[in-house]
Design an enzyme around this catalytic site. Structure first.
Site, PDB file in Angstrom:
ATOM      1  N   SER A  13      -8.192  -4.219  40.661  1.00 34.92           N
ATOM      2  CA  SER A  13      -8.877  -5.209  39.826  1.00 34.92           C
ATOM      3  C   SER A  13     -10.047  -4.523  39.116  1.00 34.92           C
ATOM      4  O   SER A  13     -10.287  -3.329  39.324  1.00 34.92           O
ATOM      5  CB  SER A  13      -9.355  -6.374  40.681  1.00 34.92           C
ATOM      6  OG  SER A  13     -10.205  -5.892  41.687  1.00 34.92           O
ATOM      7  N   GLU A 139      -5.094 -14.217  29.355  1.00 33.18           N
ATOM      8  CA  GLU A 139      -5.314 -13.217  30.401  1.00 33.18           C
ATOM      9  C   GLU A 139      -4.920 -13.838  31.750  1.00 33.18           C
ATOM     10  O   GLU A 139      -5.348 -14.934  32.092  1.00 33.18           O
ATOM     11  CB  GLU A 139      -6.807 -12.836  30.418  1.00 33.18           C
ATOM     12  CG  GLU A 139      -7.109 -11.800  31.463  1.00 33.18           C
ATOM     13  CD  GLU A 139      -8.614 -11.586  31.687  1.00 33.18           C
ATOM     14  OE1 GLU A 139      -9.424 -11.924  30.809  1.00 33.18           O
ATOM     15  OE2 GLU A 139      -8.955 -11.090  32.773  1.00 33.18           O
ATOM     16  N   ASP A 146       0.044  -9.428  43.690  1.00 33.42           N
ATOM     17  CA  ASP A 146      -0.606 -10.419  44.553  1.00 33.42           C
ATOM     18  C   ASP A 146       0.296 -11.640  44.684  1.00 33.42           C
ATOM     19  O   ASP A 146       0.951 -12.025  43.709  1.00 33.42           O
ATOM     20  CB  ASP A 146      -1.900 -10.957  43.913  1.00 33.42           C
ATOM     21  CG  ASP A 146      -2.969  -9.906  43.756  1.00 33.42           C
ATOM     22  OD1 ASP A 146      -2.805  -8.822  44.328  1.00 33.42           O
ATOM     23  OD2 ASP A 146      -3.956 -10.185  43.042  1.00 33.42           O
ATOM     24  N   LYS A 186      -2.838  11.268  37.047  1.00 30.25           N
ATOM     25  CA  LYS A 186      -1.679  10.782  37.805  1.00 30.25           C
ATOM     26  C   LYS A 186      -1.087   9.512  37.182  1.00 30.25           C
ATOM     27  O   LYS A 186      -1.800   8.533  36.966  1.00 30.25           O
ATOM     28  CB  LYS A 186      -2.109  10.477  39.254  1.00 30.25           C
ATOM     29  CG  LYS A 186      -2.466  11.728  40.031  1.00 30.25           C
ATOM     30  CD  LYS A 186      -1.199  12.529  40.259  1.00 30.25           C
ATOM     31  CE  LYS A 186      -1.411  13.759  41.090  1.00 30.25           C
ATOM     32  NZ  LYS A 186      -0.243  14.653  41.042  1.00 30.25           N
ATOM     33  N   THR A 187       0.200   9.532  36.937  1.00 35.02           N
ATOM     34  CA  THR A 187       0.824   8.369  36.304  1.00 35.02           C
ATOM     35  C   THR A 187       1.554   7.469  37.308  1.00 35.02           C
ATOM     36  O   THR A 187       1.999   6.391  36.965  1.00 35.02           O
ATOM     37  CB  THR A 187       1.841   8.808  35.231  1.00 35.02           C
ATOM     38  OG1 THR A 187       2.899   9.516  35.877  1.00 35.02           O
ATOM     39  CG2 THR A 187       1.209   9.691  34.177  1.00 35.02           C
ATOM     40  N   CYS A 380     -33.832 -23.341  32.948  1.00 36.83           N
ATOM     41  CA  CYS A 380     -33.331 -24.412  33.812  1.00 36.83           C
ATOM     42  C   CYS A 380     -34.175 -24.524  35.083  1.00 36.83           C
ATOM     43  O   CYS A 380     -35.269 -25.073  35.043  1.00 36.83           O
ATOM     44  CB  CYS A 380     -31.852 -24.185  34.085  1.00 36.83           C
ATOM     45  SG  CYS A 380     -31.004 -25.702  34.516  1.00 36.83           S
ATOM     46  N   GLU A 404     -35.031 -31.929  44.771  1.00 34.77           N
ATOM     47  CA  GLU A 404     -33.963 -31.034  45.236  1.00 34.77           C
ATOM     48  C   GLU A 404     -34.464 -30.203  46.426  1.00 34.77           C
ATOM     49  O   GLU A 404     -33.694 -29.824  47.309  1.00 34.77           O
ATOM     50  CB  GLU A 404     -33.552 -30.088  44.094  1.00 34.77           C
ATOM     51  CG  GLU A 404     -32.501 -29.059  44.497  1.00 34.77           C
ATOM     52  CD  GLU A 404     -32.085 -28.128  43.358  1.00 34.77           C
ATOM     53  OE1 GLU A 404     -32.646 -28.232  42.244  1.00 34.77           O
ATOM     54  OE2 GLU A 404     -31.192 -27.295  43.581  1.00 34.77           O
ATOM     55  N   HIS A 513     -29.370 -23.570  29.097  1.00 41.33           N
ATOM     56  CA  HIS A 513     -29.055 -22.149  29.294  1.00 41.33           C
ATOM     57  C   HIS A 513     -28.773 -21.474  27.950  1.00 41.33           C
ATOM     58  O   HIS A 513     -27.617 -21.400  27.531  1.00 41.33           O
ATOM     59  CB  HIS A 513     -27.828 -22.015  30.202  1.00 41.33           C
ATOM     60  CG  HIS A 513     -28.094 -22.395  31.611  1.00 41.33           C
ATOM     61  ND1 HIS A 513     -28.536 -21.505  32.553  1.00 41.33           N
ATOM     62  CD2 HIS A 513     -27.999 -23.585  32.239  1.00 41.33           C
ATOM     63  CE1 HIS A 513     -28.691 -22.119  33.709  1.00 41.33           C
ATOM     64  NE2 HIS A 513     -28.376 -23.388  33.543  1.00 41.33           N
ATOM     65  N   GLU A 515     -28.682 -18.473  27.249  1.00 40.67           N
ATOM     66  CA  GLU A 515     -27.932 -17.214  27.392  1.00 40.67           C
ATOM     67  C   GLU A 515     -26.443 -17.371  27.088  1.00 40.67           C
ATOM     68  O   GLU A 515     -25.786 -16.419  26.684  1.00 40.67           O
ATOM     69  CB  GLU A 515     -28.134 -16.613  28.795  1.00 40.67           C
ATOM     70  CG  GLU A 515     -27.518 -17.356  29.969  1.00 40.67           C
ATOM     71  CD  GLU A 515     -28.420 -18.431  30.569  1.00 40.67           C
ATOM     72  OE1 GLU A 515     -29.268 -18.979  29.834  1.00 40.67           O
ATOM     73  OE2 GLU A 515     -28.246 -18.755  31.761  1.00 40.67           O
TER      74      GLU A 515
HETATM   75  N1  GLN Z   1     -30.965 -26.769  40.645  1.00 37.72           N
HETATM   76  C1  GLN Z   1     -31.457 -27.274  39.423  1.00 37.72           C
HETATM   77  C2  GLN Z   1     -30.774 -28.567  39.030  1.00 37.72           C
HETATM   78  O1  GLN Z   1     -29.724 -28.879  39.508  1.00 37.72           O
HETATM   79  C3  GLN Z   1     -31.336 -26.257  38.300  1.00 37.72           C
HETATM   80  C4  GLN Z   1     -29.925 -25.847  38.000  1.00 37.72           C
HETATM   81  C5  GLN Z   1     -29.842 -24.632  37.137  1.00 37.72           C
HETATM   82  O2  GLN Z   1     -30.771 -23.840  37.079  1.00 37.72           O
HETATM   83  N2  GLN Z   1     -28.727 -24.426  36.480  1.00 37.72           N
HETATM   84  O3  GLN Z   1     -31.292 -29.293  38.217  1.00 37.72           O
END
Ligand code: GLN
Length: 539
Positions: A13, A139, A146, A186-187, A380, A404, A513, A515
């Site tokens: 993998s 993919e 497996d 090596k093949t 977040c 939380e 998020h 990102e």
């Molecule tokens: N634990 C937090 C919530 O549920 C933040 C979650 C996160 O950072 N994605 O609100």
């Protein structure tokens, strides 16, 4: 009709099936074709949402709110196409759908079996939600051989018969090891892996060979002969110095050309590799760098914050800088250690997270960033921790926390129903935890004359969410009086989306998020701005 390209992996993998698929998607797009990429995962979880980052790396979230495999992040970053819920399926989901149908009696008394019922459901997934795409790249997760991936390989074999061989292409990615002791390539592992694949009815059309060194022609011929593949379709992929080189390298080895030639179609446009060349050059040659601390629970795990690590690199590319990640483990991070651990960093980032472990260390680090005026980005959970830090240390609400973490706290962060009704604090019960996760794209309205508005240069933005708790709007005035501004909110103004500090060069918390939407060829403005602020930070 769409043409289907199936990508399987052999020998071991982590050979880079995701990156290969994503690079191929870019190349085909660049040649003028419309592409879609999907992932079929062989594990039994219904989706990766419940899997620990220890097991599976990051959970990638799509605009339409699916919690998916992190490979979908690669696909988006390389192809620029936003993934959808309908681009990822797992064995767990397939079985669950088939069993639901069985319980409803929809199979009309038949014996429900892997073939045809499970394989039919897989084939239905492959074809679903396709409109005018020219290519659908699928993919297949796992490694050929497996037990788990068998039904998938069987399904793609059948699929090829159903839609016709001329409309389907099988690519198999294998390892061609280099043995230092004998100085030989090596093949044999490739031969065995292809033999395995053929024994279940799939003859690859293209073999991508992952290797450390150039594969000599003789060895390529051997692979071609033993694996029954045209020599032009034995394509090597040598380890690249940066992943951004992958599309360039696959193009050099003619992967896209061979794919088009297989389908007997011509390129509509010339491939444009300039953007990749440009960023590869920046990544490989830039000398200037900046240290960014990422403080979290899983920082030492390679893929746990994949999109985040990538987004920071993209922010660096935008500023012509190399970003050095200083990974700080938040567990057992003592206040007395903060100064030492964060020495020399020009930016502090607290990523998303769940649960109490490591939170006090994060809160201390935020205090340090706030007081020392070090650029700070809270994502977040990171934003929620910034709210708690400010509430405790500036508003002097000593018991401030998130429900939380502590059910008896003053909930400056809590479940929506804990505070939403009539502005009064209302406690929820654990029973209500499920189904309250906010997932996928939501809009936010940004206030005028704020740092965030300056960064996005837009009043309304949409970003992806994955959280259950929210910053408690009831404390807004108290926070704002002391200089912490709720600078972005949901359009109905009930949910805070972004916070920023007035008397700080760069201190931002976002409930979403960012990102997930950053791409190497289009770095996210928030990361570009954060890295710029870090660059300008005087230590
Ligand atoms: N634990 C937090 C919530 O549920 C933040 C979650 C996160 O950072 N994605 O609100």
């Amino acid at each position: 009709m769409a043409r289907y390209i199936f990508v399987t992996g052999g020998v071991v993998s982590s050979l880079g099936k995701g990156l290969s698929s994503a690079s191929l998607a870019y190349l085909l797009q660049s040649r003028g074709y419309k592409v879609r990429i999907r992932k079929l995962d062989p594990y039994l979880n219904v989706d990766p949402g419940t899997m620990s980052p220890f097991q599976h790396g990051e959970v990638f979230v799509t605009d339409d709110g699916a919690e998916t495999d992190l490979d979908l992040g690669h696909y988006e970053r390389f192809s620029g196409i936003s993934a959808k819920q309908s681009d990822n399926i797992t064995t767990g989901q397939i079985y669950s759908d088939v069993l639901k149908k069985e319980r409803k009696g929809k199979y009309l008394g038949k014996t429900v079996q892997v073939i045809p019922h499970i394989t039919d459901r897989i084939k239905q997934f492959i074809k679903s939600d396709i409109k005018n795409e020219d290519f659908v790249i699928c993919e297949i997760g796992g490694t050929v051989g497996d037990i788990e991936s068998l039904p998938f390989v069987e399904a793609i074999r059948q699929f090829s018969n159903d839609v016709g061989k001329k409309n389907t292409l099988f690519i198999h990615l294998t390892l061609v090891p280099f043995m230092k002791a004998s100085d030989e390539i090596k093949t044999k592992p490739t031969q065995h892996s292809v033999k395995e694949l053929r024994s279940i009815g799939v003859q690859p059309d293209i073999i991508i060979c992952r290797c450390e060194k150039n594969i000599p022609l003789d060895q390529k011929k051997k692979i071609s002969l033993f694996c029954n593949v045209d020599i032009k379709n034995v394509i090597q992929t040598i380890d690249v110095k940066t992943i951004y080189e992958a599309p360039i390298s696959f193009n050099k080895e003619n992967l896209d050309k061979q794919v088009l030639s297989y389908f007997k179609i011509k390129s509509k446009k010339n491939v444009n590799l300039n953007p990749w060349k440009k960023i590869t050059k920046i990544v490989l040659s830039t000398k200037k760098n900046v240290n960014i601390a990422v403080i979290g629970k899983y920082v030492n795990l390679k893929d746990a914050y994949k999109s985040l690590d990538e987004a920071l690199v993209h922010g660096g590319i935008h500023n012509n800088l190399k970003v050095n990640l200083v990974r700080v483990e938040s567990d057992n991070l003592k206040p007395s250690e903060i100064k030492n651990k964060l020495k020399g960093v020009s930016g502090i980032l607290i990523p998303g997270g769940f649960g109490k472990r490591g939170t006090e260390g994060k809160i201390e680090a935020i205090k340090y960033a706030r007081k020392k005026k070090i650029p700070f980005l809270g994502i977040c959970f990171g934003m929620q921790m910034a709210i708690i830090e400010f509430a405790r240390n500036v508003l002097k609400i000593k018991k401030a926390s998130s429900s939380e973490l502590n059910s008896k706290c003053v909930p400056v962060v809590g479940l929506i129903h804990e505070w939403k009704k009539d502005g009064k604090t209302i406690k929820g019960t654990n029973k209500e935890l499920g189904g309250t996760m906010r997932l996928g794209s939501y809009p936010a309205e940004l206030l005028n004359n704020t740092l965030i508005r300056d960064i996005y240069r837009s009043k309304i933005i949409t970003e992806r969410h994955r959280h259950r708790y929210e910053v408690n709007m009831n404390y807004k005035d108290q926070f704002e009086k002391k200089g912490l501004l709720f600078s972005g909110n949901s359009p109905d103004k009930s949910l805070p989306e972004i916070i920023e500090l007035k008397n700080h060069p760069w201190f931002i918390g976002v409930q979403f998020h960012p990102e997930f939407k950053s791409r190497p060829l289009a770095p996210h403005p928030l990361f570009s701005s954060f890295i710029k602020a870090a660059k300008n930070h005087k230590k």
